[in-house]
Write an enzyme that holds these catalytic residues in place. Structure first.
Site, PDB file in Angstrom:
ATOM      1  N   LYS A 193      -8.712   5.630   6.273  1.00  0.00           N
ATOM      2  CA  LYS A 193      -7.508   4.983   5.734  1.00  0.00           C
ATOM      3  C   LYS A 193      -7.887   3.871   4.768  1.00  0.00           C
ATOM      4  O   LYS A 193      -8.708   3.008   5.092  1.00  0.00           O
ATOM      5  CB  LYS A 193      -6.639   4.449   6.874  1.00  0.00           C
ATOM      6  CG  LYS A 193      -6.038   5.571   7.698  1.00  0.00           C
ATOM      7  CD  LYS A 193      -5.068   5.043   8.732  1.00  0.00           C
ATOM      8  CE  LYS A 193      -4.427   6.216   9.476  1.00  0.00           C
ATOM      9  NZ  LYS A 193      -3.639   5.741  10.625  1.00  0.00           N
TER      10      LYS A 193
ATOM     11  N   SER B 117      -2.802   0.584  -4.213  1.00  0.00           N
ATOM     12  CA  SER B 117      -3.266   1.733  -3.426  1.00  0.00           C
ATOM     13  C   SER B 117      -4.624   2.231  -3.908  1.00  0.00           C
ATOM     14  O   SER B 117      -4.935   2.133  -5.091  1.00  0.00           O
ATOM     15  CB  SER B 117      -2.237   2.866  -3.568  1.00  0.00           C
ATOM     16  OG  SER B 117      -2.757   4.084  -3.117  1.00  0.00           O
ATOM     17  N   ALA B 118      -5.387   2.814  -3.004  1.00  0.00           N
ATOM     18  CA  ALA B 118      -6.680   3.408  -3.374  1.00  0.00           C
ATOM     19  C   ALA B 118      -6.500   4.805  -3.970  1.00  0.00           C
ATOM     20  O   ALA B 118      -7.417   5.369  -4.543  1.00  0.00           O
ATOM     21  CB  ALA B 118      -7.563   3.503  -2.130  1.00  0.00           C
TER      22      ALA B 118
ATOM     23  N   GLU C 267       0.053  -3.305   4.692  1.00  0.00           N
ATOM     24  CA  GLU C 267      -1.087  -2.387   4.800  1.00  0.00           C
ATOM     25  C   GLU C 267      -1.155  -1.688   6.152  1.00  0.00           C
ATOM     26  O   GLU C 267      -0.824  -2.286   7.169  1.00  0.00           O
ATOM     27  CB  GLU C 267      -2.391  -3.190   4.646  1.00  0.00           C
ATOM     28  CG  GLU C 267      -3.056  -3.092   3.304  1.00  0.00           C
ATOM     29  CD  GLU C 267      -3.619  -1.716   2.976  1.00  0.00           C
ATOM     30  OE1 GLU C 267      -3.679  -0.849   3.857  1.00  0.00           O
ATOM     31  OE2 GLU C 267      -3.989  -1.514   1.811  1.00  0.00           O
ATOM     32  N   ASP C 268      -1.628  -0.447   6.153  1.00  0.00           N
ATOM     33  CA  ASP C 268      -1.828   0.258   7.433  1.00  0.00           C
ATOM     34  C   ASP C 268      -3.310   0.469   7.735  1.00  0.00           C
ATOM     35  O   ASP C 268      -3.638   1.091   8.742  1.00  0.00           O
ATOM     36  CB  ASP C 268      -1.146   1.636   7.403  1.00  0.00           C
ATOM     37  CG  ASP C 268      -1.870   2.605   6.480  1.00  0.00           C
ATOM     38  OD1 ASP C 268      -2.284   2.184   5.377  1.00  0.00           O
ATOM     39  OD2 ASP C 268      -2.057   3.768   6.867  1.00  0.00           O
TER      40      ASP C 268
ATOM     41  N   THR D 202       1.726   9.966   4.159  1.00  0.00           N
ATOM     42  CA  THR D 202       0.762  10.900   3.574  1.00  0.00           C
ATOM     43  C   THR D 202      -0.580  10.871   4.293  1.00  0.00           C
ATOM     44  O   THR D 202      -1.398  11.766   4.075  1.00  0.00           O
ATOM     45  CB  THR D 202       0.542  10.567   2.088  1.00  0.00           C
ATOM     46  OG1 THR D 202       0.593   9.156   1.962  1.00  0.00           O
ATOM     47  CG2 THR D 202       1.586  11.205   1.209  1.00  0.00           C
TER      48      THR D 202
ATOM     49  N   ASP E   1       0.876  -1.162   0.000  1.00  0.00           N
ATOM     50  CA  ASP E   1       0.000   0.000   0.000  1.00  0.00           C
ATOM     51  C   ASP E   1       0.929   1.233   0.000  1.00  0.00           C
ATOM     52  O   ASP E   1       2.128   1.101   0.282  1.00  0.00           O
ATOM     53  CB  ASP E   1      -0.877  -0.047   1.260  1.00  0.00           C
ATOM     54  CG  ASP E   1      -1.699   1.201   1.435  1.00  0.00           C
ATOM     55  OD1 ASP E   1      -2.332   1.632   0.446  1.00  0.00           O
ATOM     56  OD2 ASP E   1      -1.709   1.775   2.546  1.00  0.00           O
ATOM     57  N   LEU E   2       0.398   2.396  -0.302  1.00  0.00           N
ATOM     58  CA  LEU E   2       1.245   3.601  -0.351  1.00  0.00           C
ATOM     59  C   LEU E   2       1.092   4.476   0.901  1.00  0.00           C
ATOM     60  O   LEU E   2       2.007   4.588   1.720  1.00  0.00           O
ATOM     61  CB  LEU E   2       0.890   4.426  -1.593  1.00  0.00           C
ATOM     62  CG  LEU E   2       1.622   5.759  -1.719  1.00  0.00           C
ATOM     63  CD1 LEU E   2       3.101   5.551  -2.036  1.00  0.00           C
ATOM     64  CD2 LEU E   2       0.971   6.637  -2.785  1.00  0.00           C
ATOM     65  N   ASP E   3      -0.110   5.059   1.025  1.00  0.00           N
ATOM     66  CA  ASP E   3      -0.340   6.042   2.092  1.00  0.00           C
ATOM     67  C   ASP E   3      -0.268   5.375   3.468  1.00  0.00           C
ATOM     68  O   ASP E   3      -1.034   4.454   3.754  1.00  0.00           O
ATOM     69  CB  ASP E   3      -1.727   6.687   1.926  1.00  0.00           C
ATOM     70  CG  ASP E   3      -1.843   7.506   0.642  1.00  0.00           C
ATOM     71  OD1 ASP E   3      -0.891   8.237   0.329  1.00  0.00           O
ATOM     72  OD2 ASP E   3      -2.879   7.414  -0.038  1.00  0.00           O
TER      73      ASP E   3
ATOM     74  N   LYS F  10     -11.144  -0.952  -1.603  1.00  0.00           N
ATOM     75  CA  LYS F  10     -10.903  -1.791  -0.435  1.00  0.00           C
ATOM     76  C   LYS F  10     -12.060  -1.567   0.544  1.00  0.00           C
ATOM     77  O   LYS F  10     -12.519  -0.433   0.648  1.00  0.00           O
ATOM     78  CB  LYS F  10      -9.580  -1.397   0.254  1.00  0.00           C
ATOM     79  CG  LYS F  10      -8.344  -1.521  -0.631  1.00  0.00           C
ATOM     80  CD  LYS F  10      -7.120  -0.894   0.058  1.00  0.00           C
ATOM     81  CE  LYS F  10      -5.941  -0.818  -0.899  1.00  0.00           C
ATOM     82  NZ  LYS F  10      -4.773  -0.143  -0.330  1.00  0.00           N
TER      83      LYS F  10
HETATM   84  C1  BG6 Z   1      -5.741   5.831   0.350  1.00  0.00           C
HETATM   85  C2  BG6 Z   1      -5.787   6.606   1.639  1.00  0.00           C
HETATM   86  O1  BG6 Z   1      -4.450   5.303   0.146  1.00  0.00           O
HETATM   87  O2  BG6 Z   1      -6.086   6.653  -0.747  1.00  0.00           O
HETATM   88  C3  BG6 Z   1      -7.162   7.227   1.803  1.00  0.00           C
HETATM   89  O3  BG6 Z   1      -5.507   5.739   2.733  1.00  0.00           O
HETATM   90  C4  BG6 Z   1      -7.468   8.093   0.595  1.00  0.00           C
HETATM   91  O4  BG6 Z   1      -7.180   7.984   2.987  1.00  0.00           O
HETATM   92  C5  BG6 Z   1      -7.379   7.248  -0.671  1.00  0.00           C
HETATM   93  O5  BG6 Z   1      -8.762   8.648   0.711  1.00  0.00           O
HETATM   94  C6  BG6 Z   1      -7.643   8.049  -1.946  1.00  0.00           C
HETATM   95  O6  BG6 Z   1      -6.574   8.927  -2.153  1.00  0.00           O
HETATM   96  P1  BG6 Z   1      -6.556  10.101  -3.234  1.00  0.00           P
HETATM   97  O7  BG6 Z   1      -5.099  10.512  -3.240  1.00  0.00           O
HETATM   98  O8  BG6 Z   1      -6.982   9.519  -4.531  1.00  0.00           O
HETATM   99  O9  BG6 Z   1      -7.475  11.147  -2.740  1.00  0.00           O
HETATM  100 MG    MG Z   2      -2.758   3.178   3.586  1.00  0.00          MG
END
Ligand code: BG6
Ligand code: MG
Length: 219
Positions: free
Chosen positions: A45, A114-115, A169-170, A17, A9-11, A145
């Protein structure tokens, strides 16, 4: 030897972030006249931008027109991007490069799952893009997710069976997604929040070569 697919996962896993997402939602909530707390942020998240705004408006008891909804989505993202613009390698979470290096050295394929729709520019900013064989993000999925879609696409693109992938994943939603994809789930963060994970670590500094070796040798 079979390959193990490593999906990150990224964030909140590679870069912190999550704090910038929180600030941008908090700013919007403030503008709309209510408080948005750290605890409430936990629910955001791993969750898509659209779903986050729906939850935020629920928290604030606000009913929006489609036009307002769309403009708040844009406003939040523009605010978030202001924080992101200033990012560089110093914002990579501790020992992430060490783990990526180990996996690369052992020639195991690496994917991002990542989402976020901002994943690629963030990886570019922190100079980690080259580690990833494929990036699956909010631009490539139809189901967010905890649906496993993002990780299943990543496994397919890596050419690795789902049950031979591990996911870092977090987010609760991310651990649920990994588990329902039949992947090994590794929670990064608070073990109580991520109690459904197969393994838990506070951060990557707790992950040693022995553990990574075990993941690579999995049946
Ligand atoms: C996820 C975050 O990685 O991405 C969420 O954990 C976030 O908090 C989602 O809403 C969407 O991110 P973005 O950058 O497309 O707004
Ligand atoms: Mg995350």
């Amino acid at each position: 030897m079979n390959k193990t697919g490593f999906i990150f996962d990224l964030d909140g896993v590679i870069v912190d972030t999550a704090k910038y997402h929180y600030l941008a939602w908090k700013n919007l909530a403030q503008e709309l006249g209510f408080e948005f707390t750290h605890e409430q942020n936990e629910l955001f998240k791993g969750v898509s931008r659209k779903r986050c705004l729906e939850i935020l408006l629920d928290i604030g008891g606000i009913t929006a027109t489609q036009e307002q909804f769309d403009s708040w989505m844009i406003e939040k993202n523009e605010d978030y991007l202001k924080y992101i613009e200033k990012m560089d390698e110093t914002e990579i979470l501790p020992d992430v490069p060490k783990v990526l290096e180990y996996v690369k050295r052992h020639e195991m394929p690496i994917a991002l799952g990542s989402a976020s729709k901002n994943a690629r520019p963030i990886l570019e900013k922190v100079k980690l893009l080259s580690y990833f064989e494929t990036i699956v993000d909010g631009n490539n999925v139809t189901k967010a997710k905890p649906d496993p879609e993002v990780f299943l696409i990543a496994a397919e693109q890596l050419g690795v069976r789902a049950d031979q992938c591990v996911v870092f994943e977090d987010a609760q939603a991310g651990i649920a997604a990994a588990n329902s994809a039949d992947m090994i789930s590794i929670g990064i963060g608070d073990a109580q929040v991520l109690s459904e994970a197969d393994y838990n670590f506070k951060d990557f500094t707790e992950i040693d070569d022995g553990f990574l070796k075990k993941l690579i040798k999995q049946e």
